[in-house]
Scaffold this active site. Structure first.
Site, PDB file in Angstrom:
ATOM      1  N   HIS A 174      -3.824   3.463  -4.193  1.00 10.97           N
ATOM      2  CA  HIS A 174      -4.430   3.421  -3.049  1.00 10.97           C
ATOM      3  C   HIS A 174      -4.161   4.595  -1.836  1.00 10.97           C
ATOM      4  O   HIS A 174      -3.328   5.361  -2.179  1.00 10.97           O
ATOM      5  CB  HIS A 174      -4.460   2.030  -2.084  1.00 10.97           C
ATOM      6  CG  HIS A 174      -2.926   1.580  -2.293  1.00 10.97           C
ATOM      7  ND1 HIS A 174      -1.910   2.152  -1.441  1.00 10.97           N
ATOM      8  CD2 HIS A 174      -2.331   0.669  -2.790  1.00 10.97           C
ATOM      9  CE1 HIS A 174      -0.785   1.604  -1.691  1.00 10.97           C
ATOM     10  NE2 HIS A 174      -1.011   0.569  -2.524  1.00 10.97           N
TER      11      HIS A 174
ATOM     12  N   GLY B  78      -2.052   4.506   0.203  1.00 12.73           N
ATOM     13  CA  GLY B  78      -0.419   4.728   0.312  1.00 12.73           C
ATOM     14  C   GLY B  78       0.155   5.656  -0.473  1.00 12.73           C
ATOM     15  O   GLY B  78       0.960   6.370  -0.427  1.00 12.73           O
ATOM     16  N   HIS B  79      -0.243   5.260  -1.933  1.00 12.69           N
ATOM     17  CA  HIS B  79       0.238   6.154  -3.025  1.00 12.69           C
ATOM     18  C   HIS B  79      -0.117   7.786  -2.952  1.00 12.69           C
ATOM     19  O   HIS B  79       0.469   8.670  -3.238  1.00 12.69           O
ATOM     20  CB  HIS B  79      -0.439   5.702  -4.280  1.00 12.69           C
ATOM     21  CG  HIS B  79      -0.173   4.496  -4.709  1.00 12.69           C
ATOM     22  ND1 HIS B  79      -0.695   3.274  -4.746  1.00 12.69           N
ATOM     23  CD2 HIS B  79       1.185   4.003  -5.211  1.00 12.69           C
ATOM     24  CE1 HIS B  79      -0.276   2.314  -5.248  1.00 12.69           C
ATOM     25  NE2 HIS B  79       0.962   2.592  -5.581  1.00 12.69           N
TER      26      HIS B  79
ATOM     27  N   LYS C  44       8.543   3.305   1.572  1.00  8.72           N
ATOM     28  CA  LYS C  44       9.264   2.608   2.177  1.00  8.72           C
ATOM     29  C   LYS C  44       8.665   1.019   2.323  1.00  8.72           C
ATOM     30  O   LYS C  44       9.443   0.019   2.787  1.00  8.72           O
ATOM     31  CB  LYS C  44       9.286   3.032   3.621  1.00  8.72           C
ATOM     32  CG  LYS C  44      10.215   3.942   4.051  1.00  8.72           C
ATOM     33  CD  LYS C  44      10.460   4.145   5.531  1.00  8.72           C
ATOM     34  CE  LYS C  44      11.419   5.464   5.790  1.00  8.72           C
ATOM     35  NZ  LYS C  44      11.428   5.558   7.358  1.00  8.72           N
TER      36      LYS C  44
ATOM     37  N   ASP D 251       8.498  -0.928  -0.066  1.00  7.89           N
ATOM     38  CA  ASP D 251       9.451  -1.431  -0.774  1.00  7.89           C
ATOM     39  C   ASP D 251      10.726  -1.237  -0.499  1.00  7.89           C
ATOM     40  O   ASP D 251      11.391  -0.437  -1.182  1.00  7.89           O
ATOM     41  CB  ASP D 251       9.023  -1.252  -2.354  1.00  7.89           C
ATOM     42  CG  ASP D 251       7.638  -1.502  -2.707  1.00  7.89           C
ATOM     43  OD1 ASP D 251       7.510  -2.926  -2.797  1.00  7.89           O
ATOM     44  OD2 ASP D 251       6.736  -0.933  -3.251  1.00  7.89           O
TER      45      ASP D 251
ATOM     46  N   GLN E  12      13.661  -1.875  -2.731  1.00  7.20           N
ATOM     47  CA  GLN E  12      13.694  -0.956  -3.925  1.00  7.20           C
ATOM     48  C   GLN E  12      14.210   0.305  -3.651  1.00  7.20           C
ATOM     49  O   GLN E  12      14.972   1.000  -4.441  1.00  7.20           O
ATOM     50  CB  GLN E  12      12.336  -1.082  -4.368  1.00  7.20           C
ATOM     51  CG  GLN E  12      11.946   0.074  -5.147  1.00  7.20           C
ATOM     52  CD  GLN E  12      10.575  -0.096  -6.115  1.00  7.20           C
ATOM     53  OE1 GLN E  12      10.330  -0.888  -6.748  1.00  7.20           O
ATOM     54  NE2 GLN E  12       9.719   1.035  -5.483  1.00  7.20           N
TER      55      GLN E  12
ATOM     56  N   LEU F  10      -0.861  -1.192   3.129  1.00 14.68           N
ATOM     57  CA  LEU F  10      -1.791  -1.321   1.855  1.00 14.68           C
ATOM     58  C   LEU F  10      -1.023  -1.631   0.580  1.00 14.68           C
ATOM     59  O   LEU F  10       0.193  -1.169   0.594  1.00 14.68           O
ATOM     60  CB  LEU F  10      -2.200   0.293   1.467  1.00 14.68           C
ATOM     61  CG  LEU F  10      -3.077   0.591   2.835  1.00 14.68           C
ATOM     62  CD1 LEU F  10      -3.717   2.117   2.436  1.00 14.68           C
ATOM     63  CD2 LEU F  10      -4.381  -0.087   3.080  1.00 14.68           C
TER      64      LEU F  10
ATOM     65  N   ARG G  24      -1.763  -5.334  -4.546  1.00 15.22           N
ATOM     66  CA  ARG G  24      -1.855  -6.736  -4.356  1.00 15.22           C
ATOM     67  C   ARG G  24      -2.840  -7.257  -3.485  1.00 15.22           C
ATOM     68  O   ARG G  24      -3.553  -8.304  -3.540  1.00 15.22           O
ATOM     69  CB  ARG G  24      -0.603  -7.556  -4.388  1.00 15.22           C
ATOM     70  CG  ARG G  24       0.149  -7.172  -5.802  1.00 15.22           C
ATOM     71  CD  ARG G  24       1.413  -8.280  -5.700  1.00 15.22           C
ATOM     72  NE  ARG G  24       2.118  -8.040  -7.026  1.00 15.22           N
ATOM     73  CZ  ARG G  24       3.162  -7.446  -7.328  1.00 15.22           C
ATOM     74  NH1 ARG G  24       3.733  -6.598  -6.389  1.00 15.22           N
ATOM     75  NH2 ARG G  24       3.722  -7.388  -8.477  1.00 15.22           N
TER      76      ARG G  24
HETATM   77  O1  PAF Z   1       6.987   0.599  -6.760  1.00  9.07           O
HETATM   78  C1  PAF Z   1       6.533   0.715  -7.736  1.00  9.07           C
HETATM   79  O2  PAF Z   1       5.329   0.786  -7.930  1.00  9.07           O
HETATM   80  C2  PAF Z   1       7.377   0.486  -8.967  1.00  9.07           C
HETATM   81  O3  PAF Z   1       8.393  -0.729  -8.605  1.00  9.07           O
HETATM   82  C3  PAF Z   1       8.024   1.527  -9.480  1.00  9.07           C
HETATM   83  C4  PAF Z   1       9.036   2.054  -8.675  1.00  9.07           C
HETATM   84  C5  PAF Z   1       6.853   2.472 -10.027  1.00  9.07           C
HETATM   85  C6  PAF Z   1       8.758   0.979 -11.031  1.00  9.07           C
HETATM   86  O4  PAF Z   1       8.064   0.569 -11.872  1.00  9.07           O
END
Ligand code: PAF
Length: 281
Positions: free
Chosen positions: A36, A38-39, A151, A153, A156, A187, A190
């Site tokens: 989306h 965001g990516h 950010k 996540d 993460q 965004l 899910r």
């Molecule tokens: O954020 C994500 O989409 C996933 O956790 C990642 C970093 C690609 C690892 O599978």
């Protein structure tokens, strides 16, 4: 954009001039696909920072718990490729599961419990072990100079930063801002699970976090109360909230009243869809 399905192909291209050969800068943007805006913002940010942009698409079984949405996770490879191409990505690494895990992965990266057993890790035990393991593996395969994570996540990002530092990996970790819909909803792949009624309700998560941030900025240090009020507002509108938590940005530990550099993080379920979001104070 070239598409590599195997580690060998990526390594061969990786060392070819124009594809991040050693003297050039290469940035890795790992994703699970179903891209989306965001990516795509991450891809554009990556484009500005390096000669060669490598995206990955891999839905990593290791980071899903039994009963989570691994099987249902949207896989939209053709549309993803078109978007990556348009965003100027040079290489896409999109392995099948048997390429990444030809046999069950028995060696793992185990992030410390005080970072990975809290917040998301409390409600999704083992999640960050799966994330850290696949990210370490992607780093070993692609050997990027930089890597970019969103950010959205937030936890993460912290785990990956700390892992990279503690293993002295020669990779600069970059962070991309969360991209939101006009009504504030962050965004996320899910979001596609939400019904029309749930989608209309979903921006409340952002509004509730905004209220907490504003209160803290105005000097309110009743963090527990602010968290409880936020949970009550969400639950009062049909959400099942896992947590709303004010934490220190640096390590996600509990802040004291005089700490600055805070972030408020939340995870809550609307129907069967679990959404996460955060806002820096
Ligand atoms: O954020 C994500 O989409 C996933 O956790 C990642 C970093 C690609 C690892 O599978």
């Amino acid at each position: 954009m070239q598409i590599c399905r195997t580690i060998a192909e990526l390594r061969a291209l990786r060392s070819a001039p124009g594809h991040g050969a050693r003297e050039e800068r290469m940035v890795l943007v790992p994703t699970m696909g179903n891209l989306h805006e965001g990516h795509l913002a991450l891809m554009r940010q990556a484009r500005e920072r390096a000669v060669c942009v490598v995206a990955t698409i891999f839905v990593n079984r290791l980071q899903f718990r039994p009963g989570e949405d691994f099987d249902a996770y949207p896989r939209t490879f053709a549309a993803d490729c078109a978007q990556l191409e348009a965003a100027g990505v040079d290489l896409l690494f999109a392995p099948v599961e048997a390429e990444m895990y030809p046999r069950p992965q028995t060696y793992h990266i185990e992030p410390p419990a005080e970072q990975a057993g809290i917040l998301e890790g409390e409600f999704r035990p083992g999640h960050f072990r799966g994330v850290a393991t696949v990210v370490m593996k992607l780093f070993q395969i692609a050997q990027p100079d930089l890597a970019l994570f969103g950010k959205k996540d937030f936890q993460q990002l912290m785990v990956i930063r700390n892992m990279t530092r503690e293993f002295a990996l020669p990779i600069e970790i970059l962070a991309g801002e969360t991209v939101r819909a006009a009504d504030g909803l962050a965004l996320s792949s899910r979001n596609g699970y939400l019904s029309a009624m749930e989608r209309a309700e979903a921006p409340r998560l952002f509004r509730v976090l905004t209220k907490v941030v504003e209160a803290v900025r105005e000097g309110d240090t009743g963090f527990d109360r602010l968290e409880r009020e936020a949970v009550a507002e969400l639950n009062g509108h049909g959400w099942q909230t896992d947590y709303v938590a004010l934490r220190k940005k640096l390590d996600l530990q509990f802040p004291s009243a005089h700490d600055s550099g805070l972030v408020v993080l939340a995870a809550a379920r609307l129907g069967s869809t679990r959404l996460i979001d955060n806002l820096e104070v």
